[in-house]
Design a protein around this motif. Structure first.
Motif: not given
Ligand code: AP5
Length: 190
Positions: A123-124, A141, A143-145, A147-148, A151
């Motif tokens: 993601d990063d 956005e 890294s978390r977004a 990653s989502e 997925q």
């Protein structure tokens, strides 16, 4: 003989277009030809001619019904192309109203792919590529977004495999390893 239909997906900025171009170069050296089609370009040509958008990154924010209509037109046009075809598109598109399936049932039934490839990386790394790409209006956005979204793309790809019987291949496009990711993709296309 009917050609192969391969769909390549990946979140914006993962580098799918870069990997496709390198893989096609490798294949040409062994005499294998693919026609490379960008699904977003088909949608954009229609959207621009009807004055819906000025640049391709605005398409994600169009009314959902308009995006679906553009998708359908692109799917129908692409389905008519014969031979080995590689389609650069999205498993899902992040819109202000949530994820839109990039390959809904009516598009998949037109194209009936043999293989769907998911191009992924950390993601990063995607975040950095988006921040340094000044040619595009990339979504901002974290890294978390990202990653989502990656997925979600795996989950929806499973549904596409159920609908069409296609296989799903994951290709990792890590920093400094373009040669490896393009070789992986070329192997899938052989
Ligand atoms: P599209 O044209 O597919 O836009 P995109 O997702 O932004 O894809 P790009 O091809 O621009 O980015 P990329 O991820 O391939 O990265 P790139 O190779 O440039 O779609 C446009 C729009 O059309 C969508 O937003 C959507 O609205 C619509 N659309 C399309 N299909 C749709 C569908 N089915 N349904 C509904 N709407 C649809 O690389 C990015 C950067 O990373 C570059 O700077 C590159 O140099 C760098 N890079 C790449 N690989 C590496 C590496 N290994 N190491 C280091 N850097 C790397």
């Amino acid at each position: 003989m009917a050609g192969k239909k391969v769909i390549i997906t990946g979140v914006p900025g993962v580098g799918k277009t870069t990997v496709i171009n390198e893989a096609l170069k490798k294949l040409r050296e062994s005499g294998i030809e693919y026609q490379s089609i960008n699904f977003g370009s088909f949608m954009f040509e229609v959207a621009k001619s009807e004055n819906f958008v000025k640049d391709r990154d605005q398409m994600r924010t169009l009314d959902r019904a308009v995006q679906k209509k553009l998708q359908q037109q692109a799917g129908q046009a692409i389905a008519k192309i014969s031979g080995n075809v590689l389609i650069d598109t999205h498993a899902s598109v992040k819109t202000p109203k949530g994820y839109l399936a990039g390959l809904p049932e009516w598009v998949l039934r037109e194209i009936m792919p043999d293989i769907i490839v998911l191009v992924e990386t950390d993601d990063d790394q995607i975040l950095m590529r988006r921040l340094t790409d000044e040619t595009r209006a990339r979504d901002k956005e974290g890294s978390r977004a990202i990653s989502e979204h990656q997925q979600f793309n795996r989950s929806i790809a499973a549904a596409y495999a159920m609908l069409t019987g296609c296989t799903i291949k994951i290709v990792t496009n890590a920093d400094f390893l373009l040669d490896r990711s393009s070789a992986d993709l070329a192997e899938v296309l052989r």
